[in-house]
Design an enzyme around this catalytic site. Structure first.
Site, PDB file in Angstrom:
ATOM      1  N   LYS A 280      27.586  -1.682 -48.854  1.00 16.44           N
ATOM      2  CA  LYS A 280      25.688  -1.955 -49.178  1.00 16.44           C
ATOM      3  C   LYS A 280      25.431  -1.557 -51.139  1.00 16.44           C
ATOM      4  O   LYS A 280      26.160  -1.182 -51.832  1.00 16.44           O
ATOM      5  CB  LYS A 280      24.601  -2.204 -48.599  1.00 16.44           C
ATOM      6  CG  LYS A 280      23.867  -2.075 -48.398  1.00 16.44           C
ATOM      7  CD  LYS A 280      22.822  -1.920 -47.341  1.00 16.44           C
ATOM      8  CE  LYS A 280      21.524  -2.348 -47.516  1.00 16.44           C
ATOM      9  NZ  LYS A 280      20.328  -2.283 -46.214  1.00 16.44           N
TER      10      LYS A 280
ATOM     11  N   SER B  91      18.398  -5.264 -43.592  1.00 16.55           N
ATOM     12  CA  SER B  91      18.635  -4.842 -45.033  1.00 16.55           C
ATOM     13  C   SER B  91      20.257  -5.148 -44.780  1.00 16.55           C
ATOM     14  O   SER B  91      19.957  -6.084 -46.005  1.00 16.55           O
ATOM     15  CB  SER B  91      17.821  -4.903 -45.534  1.00 16.55           C
ATOM     16  OG  SER B  91      17.843  -2.766 -45.393  1.00 16.55           O
TER      17      SER B  91
ATOM     18  N   SER C 204      18.121  -1.898 -40.177  1.00 15.39           N
ATOM     19  CA  SER C 204      19.192  -2.559 -40.740  1.00 15.39           C
ATOM     20  C   SER C 204      20.724  -2.043 -40.900  1.00 15.39           C
ATOM     21  O   SER C 204      21.015  -2.719 -41.832  1.00 15.39           O
ATOM     22  CB  SER C 204      18.949  -2.060 -42.446  1.00 15.39           C
ATOM     23  OG  SER C 204      17.166  -1.983 -42.445  1.00 15.39           O
TER      24      SER C 204
END
Length: 382
Positions: A21, A97, A121
């Site tokens: 990420k 997210s 997330s």
């Protein structure tokens, strides 16, 4: 490609493919957290601890993944870097997210991906995209080199298409993680009484009974209060980390508005949230004193359509079943479960005692094995 913000080749070519990420540092790469406001960030000078751990284990990093801007959103929609397409339901949001990480695994572009989970997330996009996603016990996995640096909620966690790969990732990034097999017998599980779509509730009840887990319904005290308190804490901490980026016209309107609203979080609200945190953590511990794990849906309903989310449909309802366990710090795993014969997978969330991430994963593996035995139609429980 909107899944990756930067495709790279780092580590052993023959190792498992892993995606990272874009809030996690990779040396020589900028960490932009999906935001134009950080587009000119200097390249990281060293790897995050989890990146070094994966490289030391012989893994192959294939890229940095897209995300909801500044990790402050649950849909995964990002109009600056592009919105990753949900492989199992292209018309629906990929979840956030850690959207790109979930999509990379679901699309077969990586064997494992790392995300971060501050209010769901990892688990929310895992459920949206039909893959496994784990939020470890708070502070069990190092966050050195992860942004923002300070948090009392956030955890680095893996996505995978199988529990074998997810457990392998945990062995690499989590010191002392040793997978084990559950003992024979009917485990004691608590099915939490939560508000959700009746179709999802009925599906998960059938799955739990099919696996042979001995379930009891359980009302967890303070669950709704924990959601609200978790929102208060994340607002306070995200404003502290990124509030200075507002007012420059560089942040998407949705995130800018949430940040400005977060700026109004006061000391009284934060103090109350901490009292709720203590009470709720004790309530979860008490429930786990008489049950091996707690079970509940990851999402209370199907992921919203992209068109609805873009038109302003309220999406706060995506996190009420996930966020409370960020506040309490307990490990929580989202396991993909087929919703009838339609091919769409939903998430069953498995929550365990603090530090017992291995047990949570063992339950996930047992469920995966049971479901695999009845594929492809799953008519035994649908």
């Amino acid at each position: 490609m909107s899944v990756f913000v930067n495709q790279i080749a780092l580590g052993e070519p023959g190792g498992l493919r892993v995606a990272i990420k874009d809030s996690i540092d990779i040396a020589g790469q900028p960490t932009c957290a999906g935001s134009r406001a950080l587009a000119n960030a200097a390249p990281a000078t060293r790897n995050a601890a989890v990146v070094d751990a994966l490289l030391d284990a012989g893994w192959h990093i294939v890229g940095k993944t897209n995300m909801h801007e500044l990790a402050f959103g649950v849909t995964g929609i990002n109009d600056w870097t592009g919105t990753p397409v949900n492989p199992q339901a292209p018309e629906r949001v990929p979840g956030g997210s850690s959207s790109g990480s979930a999509v990379a695994v679901a699309a077969g572009l990586a064997d494992v991906a790392l995300g971060t989970d501050t209010g769901g997330s990892v688990r929310v996009p895992a459920a949206c995209c039909g893959v496994f996603g784990l939020k470890p016990s708070f502070a069990r996995v190092s966050r050195a080199g992860v942004h923002p640096a300070f948090t009392t909620l956030d955890c680095v966690g893996p996505f995978a298409a199988s529990m074998a790969h997810l457990s392998a990732a945990m062995q690499a990034i989590c010191p002392g993680f040793q997978p084990f097999t559950l003992q024979p017998g009917a485990p004691r599980v608590a099915l939490l009484e939560v508000a959700c779509d009746p179709l999802i509730q009925a599906c998960l009840e059938r799955v739990i009974d099919f696996v042979g887990w001995q379930r009891r319904d359980h009302a967890l005290e303070g669950f709704t209060d924990a959601f609200e308190a978790g929102l208060t804490v994340i607002n306070h901490e995200t404003w502290a980390a990124f509030g200075h980026l507002t007012g420059q016209g560089l942040i998407g309107a949705d995130v800018e508005q949430r940040l400005l609203a977060a700026s109004r979080t006061d000391a009284v609200a934060l103090a109350h949230a901490e009292l709720v945190r203590a009470r709720f953590s004790q309530a979860v511990d008490a429930a786990l004193a008489t049950h091996d794990v707690l079970l509940l849906p990851t999402l209370p309903e199907l992921p919203p359509l992209l068109s609805e989310a873009r038109q302003g449909r309220a999406v706060g309802g995506m996190t009420p079943l996930a966020r409370p366990f960020n506040l309490s710090g307990h490990p929580a795993l989202s396991v993909p479960v087929p919703l009838g014969d339609g091919g769409l997978k939903i998430g069953l969330q498995i929550v365990g005692r603090k530090g017992e991430d291995e047990r949570v994963c063992a339950y996930g593996a047992q469920l995966e094995h049971a479901l695999a035995a009845v594929r492809p139609t799953n008519k035994n429980y649908a």
